[in-house]
Design an enzyme around this catalytic site. Structure first.
Site, PDB file in Angstrom:
ATOM      1  N   LYS A  79       0.830  -1.305  -0.110  1.00  0.00           N
ATOM      2  CA  LYS A  79      -0.084   0.206  -0.034  1.00  0.00           C
ATOM      3  C   LYS A  79       0.906   1.308   0.015  1.00  0.00           C
ATOM      4  O   LYS A  79       2.071   1.243   0.512  1.00  0.00           O
ATOM      5  CB  LYS A  79      -0.840  -0.155   1.217  1.00  0.00           C
ATOM      6  CG  LYS A  79      -1.986   0.769   1.133  1.00  0.00           C
ATOM      7  CD  LYS A  79      -3.261  -0.301   0.419  1.00  0.00           C
ATOM      8  CE  LYS A  79      -4.806   0.499   0.614  1.00  0.00           C
ATOM      9  NZ  LYS A  79      -5.769  -0.374   0.160  1.00  0.00           N
ATOM     10  N   PRO A 118      -6.152   2.782  -7.209  1.00  0.00           N
ATOM     11  CA  PRO A 118      -6.927   3.880  -6.452  1.00  0.00           C
ATOM     12  C   PRO A 118      -7.152   3.585  -5.142  1.00  0.00           C
ATOM     13  O   PRO A 118      -7.273   2.427  -5.034  1.00  0.00           O
ATOM     14  CB  PRO A 118      -8.230   3.999  -7.341  1.00  0.00           C
ATOM     15  CG  PRO A 118      -8.043   3.095  -8.482  1.00  0.00           C
ATOM     16  CD  PRO A 118      -6.977   2.148  -8.325  1.00  0.00           C
ATOM     17  N   GLY A 183     -21.157   6.010   5.240  1.00  0.00           N
ATOM     18  CA  GLY A 183     -20.361   6.589   4.199  1.00  0.00           C
ATOM     19  C   GLY A 183     -20.814   6.254   2.831  1.00  0.00           C
ATOM     20  O   GLY A 183     -20.913   4.959   2.395  1.00  0.00           O
ATOM     21  N   GLY A 188     -20.061   2.792  -0.794  1.00  0.00           N
ATOM     22  CA  GLY A 188     -21.291   2.709   0.031  1.00  0.00           C
ATOM     23  C   GLY A 188     -22.623   3.143  -0.874  1.00  0.00           C
ATOM     24  O   GLY A 188     -23.567   2.615  -0.421  1.00  0.00           O
ATOM     25  N   ALA A 240     -16.782   3.944   5.247  1.00  0.00           N
ATOM     26  CA  ALA A 240     -16.114   5.184   5.091  1.00  0.00           C
ATOM     27  C   ALA A 240     -14.597   5.149   5.273  1.00  0.00           C
ATOM     28  O   ALA A 240     -13.972   4.793   4.452  1.00  0.00           O
ATOM     29  CB  ALA A 240     -16.551   6.122   6.211  1.00  0.00           C
ATOM     30  N   MET A 241     -14.337   4.845   6.806  1.00  0.00           N
ATOM     31  CA  MET A 241     -12.893   4.746   7.192  1.00  0.00           C
ATOM     32  C   MET A 241     -12.498   3.564   7.948  1.00  0.00           C
ATOM     33  O   MET A 241     -13.544   3.179   8.478  1.00  0.00           O
ATOM     34  CB  MET A 241     -12.376   5.940   7.882  1.00  0.00           C
ATOM     35  CG  MET A 241     -12.925   6.200   8.947  1.00  0.00           C
ATOM     36  SD  MET A 241     -14.729   6.729   8.823  1.00  0.00           S
ATOM     37  CE  MET A 241     -15.114   6.975  10.656  1.00  0.00           C
ATOM     38  N   ALA A 261     -17.275  -2.241   3.580  1.00  0.00           N
ATOM     39  CA  ALA A 261     -16.339  -2.052   2.653  1.00  0.00           C
ATOM     40  C   ALA A 261     -14.816  -1.292   3.223  1.00  0.00           C
ATOM     41  O   ALA A 261     -13.953  -1.884   2.577  1.00  0.00           O
ATOM     42  CB  ALA A 261     -16.663  -1.289   1.522  1.00  0.00           C
TER      43      ALA A 261
HETATM   44  P1  NAD Z   1     -15.088   7.324  -1.059  1.00  0.00           P
HETATM   45  O1  NAD Z   1     -14.160   8.337  -0.676  1.00  0.00           O
HETATM   46  O2  NAD Z   1     -15.662   7.407  -2.330  1.00  0.00           O
HETATM   47  O3  NAD Z   1     -16.322   7.656   0.007  1.00  0.00           O
HETATM   48  C1  NAD Z   1     -16.105   7.556   1.493  1.00  0.00           C
HETATM   49  C2  NAD Z   1     -17.320   8.223   1.899  1.00  0.00           C
HETATM   50  O4  NAD Z   1     -17.334   8.351   3.444  1.00  0.00           O
HETATM   51  C3  NAD Z   1     -17.647   9.796   1.525  1.00  0.00           C
HETATM   52  O5  NAD Z   1     -18.791  10.001   0.954  1.00  0.00           O
HETATM   53  C4  NAD Z   1     -17.253  10.322   2.766  1.00  0.00           C
HETATM   54  O6  NAD Z   1     -17.851  11.640   2.664  1.00  0.00           O
HETATM   55  C5  NAD Z   1     -17.619   9.554   3.834  1.00  0.00           C
HETATM   56  N1  NAD Z   1     -17.182   9.730   5.160  1.00  0.00           N
HETATM   57  C6  NAD Z   1     -15.978  10.228   5.762  1.00  0.00           C
HETATM   58  N2  NAD Z   1     -15.794  10.218   6.837  1.00  0.00           N
HETATM   59  C7  NAD Z   1     -16.921   9.774   7.589  1.00  0.00           C
HETATM   60  C8  NAD Z   1     -17.605   9.672   8.524  1.00  0.00           C
HETATM   61  N3  NAD Z   1     -16.900   9.953   9.767  1.00  0.00           N
HETATM   62  N4  NAD Z   1     -18.918   9.421   8.919  1.00  0.00           N
HETATM   63  C9  NAD Z   1     -19.549   8.964   7.619  1.00  0.00           C
HETATM   64  N5  NAD Z   1     -19.079   9.072   6.436  1.00  0.00           N
HETATM   65  C10 NAD Z   1     -17.779   9.600   6.345  1.00  0.00           C
HETATM   66  O7  NAD Z   1     -14.517   6.177  -0.881  1.00  0.00           O
HETATM   67  P2  NAD Z   1     -14.873   4.649  -1.397  1.00  0.00           P
HETATM   68  O8  NAD Z   1     -14.106   4.299  -2.666  1.00  0.00           O
HETATM   69  O9  NAD Z   1     -16.433   4.640  -1.395  1.00  0.00           O
HETATM   70  O10 NAD Z   1     -14.285   3.538  -0.247  1.00  0.00           O
HETATM   71  C11 NAD Z   1     -14.982   3.544   1.059  1.00  0.00           C
HETATM   72  C12 NAD Z   1     -14.189   2.355   1.793  1.00  0.00           C
HETATM   73  O11 NAD Z   1     -13.709   1.311   1.363  1.00  0.00           O
HETATM   74  C13 NAD Z   1     -12.671   3.111   2.111  1.00  0.00           C
HETATM   75  O12 NAD Z   1     -12.072   2.800   3.621  1.00  0.00           O
HETATM   76  C14 NAD Z   1     -11.766   2.285   1.089  1.00  0.00           C
HETATM   77  O13 NAD Z   1     -10.406   1.871   1.622  1.00  0.00           O
HETATM   78  C15 NAD Z   1     -12.587   0.853   1.084  1.00  0.00           C
HETATM   79  N6  NAD Z   1     -12.306  -0.006  -0.186  1.00  0.00           N
HETATM   80  C16 NAD Z   1     -12.701   0.621  -1.561  1.00  0.00           C
HETATM   81  C17 NAD Z   1     -12.528   0.020  -2.469  1.00  0.00           C
HETATM   82  C18 NAD Z   1     -12.944   0.499  -3.825  1.00  0.00           C
HETATM   83  O14 NAD Z   1     -12.915  -0.260  -4.918  1.00  0.00           O
HETATM   84  N7  NAD Z   1     -13.247   1.905  -4.043  1.00  0.00           N
HETATM   85  C19 NAD Z   1     -12.011  -1.300  -2.478  1.00  0.00           C
HETATM   86  C20 NAD Z   1     -11.661  -1.928  -1.263  1.00  0.00           C
HETATM   87  C21 NAD Z   1     -11.812  -1.443  -0.072  1.00  0.00           C
HETATM   88  C1  PPY Z   2      -8.083  -2.360  -1.902  1.00  0.00           C
HETATM   89  O1  PPY Z   2      -8.735  -3.102  -2.369  1.00  0.00           O
HETATM   90  O2  PPY Z   2      -7.974  -2.047  -0.503  1.00  0.00           O
HETATM   91  C2  PPY Z   2      -7.064  -1.533  -2.859  1.00  0.00           C
HETATM   92  O3  PPY Z   2      -6.174  -0.927  -2.479  1.00  0.00           O
HETATM   93  C3  PPY Z   2      -7.320  -1.750  -4.311  1.00  0.00           C
HETATM   94  C4  PPY Z   2      -6.508  -2.294  -4.924  1.00  0.00           C
HETATM   95  C5  PPY Z   2      -6.443  -3.853  -5.390  1.00  0.00           C
HETATM   96  C6  PPY Z   2      -5.618  -4.588  -6.164  1.00  0.00           C
HETATM   97  C7  PPY Z   2      -4.673  -3.960  -6.767  1.00  0.00           C
HETATM   98  C8  PPY Z   2      -4.335  -2.465  -6.478  1.00  0.00           C
HETATM   99  C9  PPY Z   2      -5.301  -1.694  -5.676  1.00  0.00           C
END
Ligand code: NAD
Ligand code: PPY
Length: 356
Positions: A79, A118, A183, A188, A240-241, A261
């Protein structure tokens, strides 16, 4: 010699760099290349200290190793963290471009032992920019020949995990269940749509009022940020986080299951155990959110069609069933059980040289 806990990390490699001009620190951590080159996204955020950023990168890289292994994907875990001098939305385009170019130089120096993609605060356009400097990038825009955003496939995987977990927990189908989505971002919001279509009643929460406006319009009830972890629901979905459930929260969370997620939902080792003892089924995040990795690695490394990516993602429910079965037979919490499953796969797969 007394060693700092942060530096006693047992991953494979840490690369750091600081840019005085923008006040940005760069961290890349390779947790493991046992199953293939380390892969994992680039997260851009502000941190209270360099140590915190380093710890976050280490934990996130470790989760990628587990995610790849448990998902049978031929990659290791890594990462990147870009520790920003200001919130992302306050950084001007020129500065952001400089930051990405420096990050891409760091990635390139690792010669393919680490592939990025990403993550929070980076998207496909940012991946395109990184790709001007380095080839080791997943998730470029489709116009640039990449797989594009992984978010919708991540939502699909979490939805499958939610259905499997509800069944396992004796809640039946999602129809009529109350699901609280924390989130409403890229993942979400997609999850909220799928759960609502399956008949769930949705409670939603976000710090961004625009995202809530959409949810209100769709007829979902909004929960105040500070009340999320004390609001009763059938399934709590942190999207979210990370770190939202520590031992104290685990002891009180008024939900029957947790399926989300966010990476690293559990803040400490005890939280999973406490949920287990209270009969709250926790779906380990590195199993449930693997849809993004299936999309990126499936499309860009394994040459899968969209249909194959979807089919493999729908099998996340089967992997979870295996995790729940290990947890029951060993009487351990589900996070430990999923780690056992991942480690078994790492041990049986042997060592792969980089670049294969
Ligand atoms: P994103 O930034 O699009 O969405 C996150 C959302 O959470 C935003 O709308 C933000 O305003 C909200 N947020 C932030 N702090 C908050 C709080 N305290 N309470 C409520 N809402 C809050 O991110 P995403 O791509 O939707 O990813 C969400 C999570 O899933 C992240 O932790 C990310 O690491 C994880 N994730 C994403 C992917 C992917 O494919 N995008 C894959 C694996 C894991
Ligand atoms: C994740 O799934 O948390 C990621 O970081 C996305 C990703 C997955 C596989 C390769 C690179 C990034």
């Amino acid at each position: 010699m007394r060693l700092d806990k942060t530096l006693c990390w047992d991953g494979e490699l840490t690369v750091t760099r600081h840019d005085r001009e923008t006040g940005t620190s760069f961290i890349i951590r390779l947790d493991s290349t046992r199953l293939g080159p380390a892969a994992g996204g680039t997260r851009a955020a502000q941190y209270a200290s360099f140590g915190e950023a380093l710890d976050d990168a280490g934990r996130l890289a470790g989760a990628m190793t587990l995610k790849m292994a448990v998902s049978n994907l031929p990659m290791g875990g890594g990462k990147s963290v870009i520790a920003l001098p200001a919130p992302r939305n306050e950084i001007d385009q020129g500065t952001w471009k400089r930051i990405l170019v420096l990050h891409a130089e760091n990635i390139d120096k690792l010669g393919g032992n680490y592939w990025t993609g990403p993550d929070v605060n980076t998207n496909s356009s940012d991946m395109d920019l990184l790709n001007d400097t380095t080839e080791f990038v997943f998730g470029r825009s489709t116009a640039r020949g990449g797989a594009g955003s992984s978010a919708s496939n991540t939502s699909l995987g979490v939805f499958e995990a939610m259905k499997a977990t509800a069944l396992h927990r004796g809640l039946g189908t999602l129809d009529g269940l109350t699901v609280l989505v924390q989130g409403l971002g890229a993942v979400g919001s997609g999850l909220a749509v799928l759960a609502s279509q399956a008949g769930a009643r949705l409670l939603v929460s976000d710090t961004d009022s625009e995202r809530l406006a959409w949810a209100r319009q769709a007829g979902h009830d909004v929960v105040e940020i500070d009340n999320v972890r004390s609001t009763p629901c059938d399934i709590f979905a942190p999207c979210a986080m990370g770190g939202v459930i520590d031992s104290a929260v685990a002891g009180e969370l008024p939900a029957s299951a947790v399926v989300g997620a966010a990476n690293n939902i559990l803040a400490d080792d005890e939280a999973g155990d406490i949920l287990h003892q209270r009969g709250v089924t926790y779906a380990p995040d590195f199993v449930t959110n693997a849809g993004g990795a299936f999309h990126l690695v499936g499309r860009e490394v394994l040459g899968w069609s969209e249909e194959t990516v979807g089919a493999r993602t729908r099998r996340i429910g089967d992997t979870l069933a295996e995790v729940y079965s290990i947890a029951e037979s060993e009487d351990i919490d589900t996070d430990r059980a999923a780690r056992i499953l991942a480690r078994r796969r790492i041990e049986t797969a042997g060592t792969h040289p980089p670049h294969t």
